[in-house]
Design an enzyme around this catalytic site. Structure first.
Site, PDB file in Angstrom:
ATOM      1  N   HIS A   1     -12.039  -4.987   9.188  1.00  0.00           N
ATOM      2  CA  HIS A   1     -12.583  -4.723   7.969  1.00  0.00           C
ATOM      3  C   HIS A   1     -13.483  -3.843   7.991  1.00  0.00           C
ATOM      4  CE1 HIS A   1     -10.176  -7.972   6.513  1.00  0.00           C
ATOM      5  NE2 HIS A   1     -10.885  -8.122   5.402  1.00  0.00           N
TER       6      HIS A   1
ATOM      7  N   GLU B   1       0.864  -1.285   0.079  1.00  0.00           N
ATOM      8  CA  GLU B   1      -0.061   0.189   0.002  1.00  0.00           C
ATOM      9  C   GLU B   1       0.842   1.161  -0.004  1.00  0.00           C
ATOM     10  OE1 GLU B   1      -0.626  -2.551   2.002  1.00  0.00           O
ATOM     11  OE2 GLU B   1      -2.463  -3.472   1.248  1.00  0.00           O
TER      12      GLU B   1
END
Lengths: 312, 340
Positions: free
Chosen positions: B126, B57
């Site tokens: 999440h 990322e």
């Protein structure tokens, strides 16, 4: 075979880096005009000069906190750098950046960052843009040996190798992260060998031999121009002065005066200067000192940014 | 058009118009094409402009920022906000600072698309929205569109204006359908939208919570309470003026947000109104937000964790000082049934 003219360019460029840093050391606290943390390049000149001499002006470098050498070697404007160090509006970053954030887009100096390894992916991304746009340009990612310990460095190597990007990773191994030695930070000191794991050539050069740096950098540049992908170059070098600030730091307790003096004996400028007459060297120095005088006068005369731009 | 289709459409519209735009991220060209939000892009624009990335990322964002310095307009897609937290160095230390750090001589541009999960045991890693974290940083623009129309318009605005933009998309909105015009239009950052006009109280929401707040407003209307519902649309810049104008009229404020209370966007709105005009409040404002703990996984705990339409109604009634009306716990039917 490196021509005498090119060698003279090396000598002039390295002297320029050296004399700028020496002047900054001399005036830093004395005049108290420069209020920005400076990470001086003294001793490492062959790295930036060797690599940048293998580049064209359309190519880019994305330096780290030790940015002065790369900025100047790539053709960054000295007046604008001095004004930046003094926090002036005409500084290369408008007085917002200081020593660690130098920029000269026209010269291909794409903005330096103080965060370790952070500009490494920027260089890879520039190479991606060059590839997407079909431009014949090469991006260089200079960093120190500690940057290689950052995760993002390896993410960048992986990306560059995956996409075969025209980027060159240049690791200036000066053995210290601030004051911590490489052996206390990495299990192997052969940093260049890690390139192989990413399927790219890993070269090591003698950072006191500008010709060696130039030759290997040119090999990497040519490879990138042939669209064969990235290369990794480790340059063994040494910073003479402290991690930050204008002084020698052999009383700081992490290295000895003898260590530093041993490296000074192999000064990259002194070894190359032997091939020129004292007179030639002196005339180069005189010219550079004049340029520095002019740049300091420019910076001193420049205005500070207006305080009104700071708003609630 | 579905919310996910509006996102797809916005990217396609801009990619046709602007050769600088490209989109990448883990799973972008994969079979599910990020829950449909990247459908057909690789077929139309090819793998040079629509591609997968390594699971890196921070490196990927840094790379895209570097590409933007050479004139590109990248879009980075992340299937969950949580994974993107690895890229905060590039976002906070670099993307948001670059323009300032170099005296406006150069700016980094990227549209970072982040998806918030909820339900089906998404659990603590999440389902974070991180509104406050992103909204805190000067130099960023942060969008949290609640409907398909705004999602498309804000993506187009982000890519037209440039600069670093974080767009927080809620997974639960992906299948919500709304009329979306064809072609180009943009929705400006920093302009809240009055969803429903009302006179008794002001209800402020963002992202997924706008539709929940709308349900609450409908129920309250049945009981004779006129709610003015405001959708913030962008979290930075934050349109406190529209909220102020509404509260000036109603005197009562409830804020609904899918995030934690401390240092939140909703808290910021209350603070800015209090600084401007403390007398504007006829009753203390209230926030309906997550309990001060990470999101749980087990279904009954999830139900207890997330504020319901009833919770929103209760808060509204409380600020109005009304105790006579009771709204039944609304067992919402959720179309989303996993896995993620």
């Amino acid at each position: 075979m490196i021509s005498k003219d090119l060698k003279k360019k090396f000598l002039r460029d390295m002297l320029r880096l050296r004399l700028v840093e020496e002047r900054l050391s001399a005036i830093y606290h004395e005049a108290d005009e420069i209020k920005t943390p400076m990470h001086l390049y003294t001793g490492q000149e062959a790295a930036a000069v060797g690599v940048c001499s293998a580049l064209e002006s359309r190519d880019t470098v994305s330096p780290s906190h030790r940015s002065h050498g790369w900025y100047l070697a790539k053709g960054g404007d000295l007046n604008a750098m001095m004004a930046e160090l003094m926090g002036k509006e005409l500084g290369c970053s408008g007085g917002w950046g200081g020593s660690m954030h130098l920029l000269d887009v026209e010269a291909g100096v794409m903005g330096s960052s103080s965060i370790l390894a952070a500009t490494v992916p920027h260089a890879v991304g520039m190479a991606l843009a060059f590839q997407m746009k079909g431009e014949d340009r090469v991006a260089v990612a200079p960093s120190g040996d500690a940057a290689v310990e950052e995760g993002v460095y390896h993410e960048s190597l992986n990306w560059a190798a995956l996409k075969k990007l025209p980027v060159i990773f240049v690791c200036e191994n000066n053995f210290y992260s601030t004051t911590t030695h490489l052996r206390d930070r990495q299990p192997s000191v052969d940093i260049y060998k890690r390139a192989e794991a990413y399927g790219m050539p890993g070269l090591r050069c003698d950072g006191n031999d500008v010709g060696d740096v130039y030759t290997k950098a040119l090999e990497a540049v040519n490879r990138a121009r042939r669209s064969e992908g990235p290369s990794f170059i480790e340059i063994m070098t040494y910073r003479w002065r402290g991690h930050v600030g204008p002084y020698y730091d052999w009383d700081a307790g992490y290295r000895t005066q003898q260590d530093v003096e041993e490296w000074m004996k192999h000064c990259p400028i002194k070894s190359l200067a032997k091939e020129f007459s004292l007179q030639e060297e002196q005339s180069l120095k005189d010219e550079i000192e004049k340029e520095i005088d002019v740049s300091l006068a420019f910076a001193r005369n420049a205005a500070f940014p207006r305080k009104e731009i700071i708003r609630a | 058009m579905k919310y996910s289709e509006a996102i797809q459409d916005a990217q396609a519209v801009m990619m046709r118009l602007d050769k600088r735009v490209f989109v990448c991220g883990l799973g972008v060209p994969a079979p599910k094409e990020v829950f449909g939000s990247c459908s057909g892009l690789k077929e139309e624009f090819g793998n040079k402009r629509v591609f997968d990335t390594p699971a890196s990322e921070n490196g990927t964002l840094g790379l895209l920022l570097g590409a933007s310095l050479q004139g590109m307009r990248p879009i980075m897609v992340n299937q969950r906000v949580d994974f993107f937290l690895l890229a905060l160095d590039q976002l906070i230390n670099h993307a948001s600072k670059w323009k300032y750090m170099f005296g406006g001589r150069q700016e980094m541009s990227v549209l970072v698309r982040l998806i918030v999960g909820r339900g089906w045991g998404q659990g603590p890693q999440h389902s974070q929205s991180m509104h406050a974290l992103f909204a805190h940083i000067p130099g960023l623009k942060v969008a949290a569109p609640a409907c398909a129309y705004d999602a498309k318009g804000m993506i187009i605005a982000a890519l037209q204006e440039g600069g670093p933009v974080v767009m927080i998309e809620h997974r639960r909105l992906y299948d919500e359908i709304q009329y979306v015009p064809q072609g180009m239009y943009s929705v400006a950052f920093g302009q809240a939208r009055v969803v429903v006009e009302g006179k008794d109280m002001t209800l402020v929401a963002s992202s997924h919570m706008v539709s929940e707040a709308q349900k609450a407003a409908c129920l309250l209307k049945d009981h004779g309470i006129s709610v003015e519902l405001i959708d913030l649309r962008s979290l930075r810049p934050l349109d406190t003026e529209t909220v102020y104008a509404s509260v000036k009229k109603t005197g009562h404020l409830v804020l609904v947000e899918g995030d934690w209370k401390p240092c939140s966007v909703s808290g910021e709105i209350i603070a800015s109104l209090a600084e401007k005009d403390p007398g504007v409040f006829k009753s203390p404002p209230m926030r309906v937000m997550w309990p001060d703990m990470p999101a749980p996984t087990s279904a009954p705990l999830e139900e207890a964790f997330y504020p319901s339409v009833k919770d929103i109604c209760d808060a509204c009634l409380k600020v109005l000082g009304s105790s006579i009306l009771v709204v039944e716990k609304n067992h919402e039917k959720v179309m989303f049934n996993g896995p993620f």
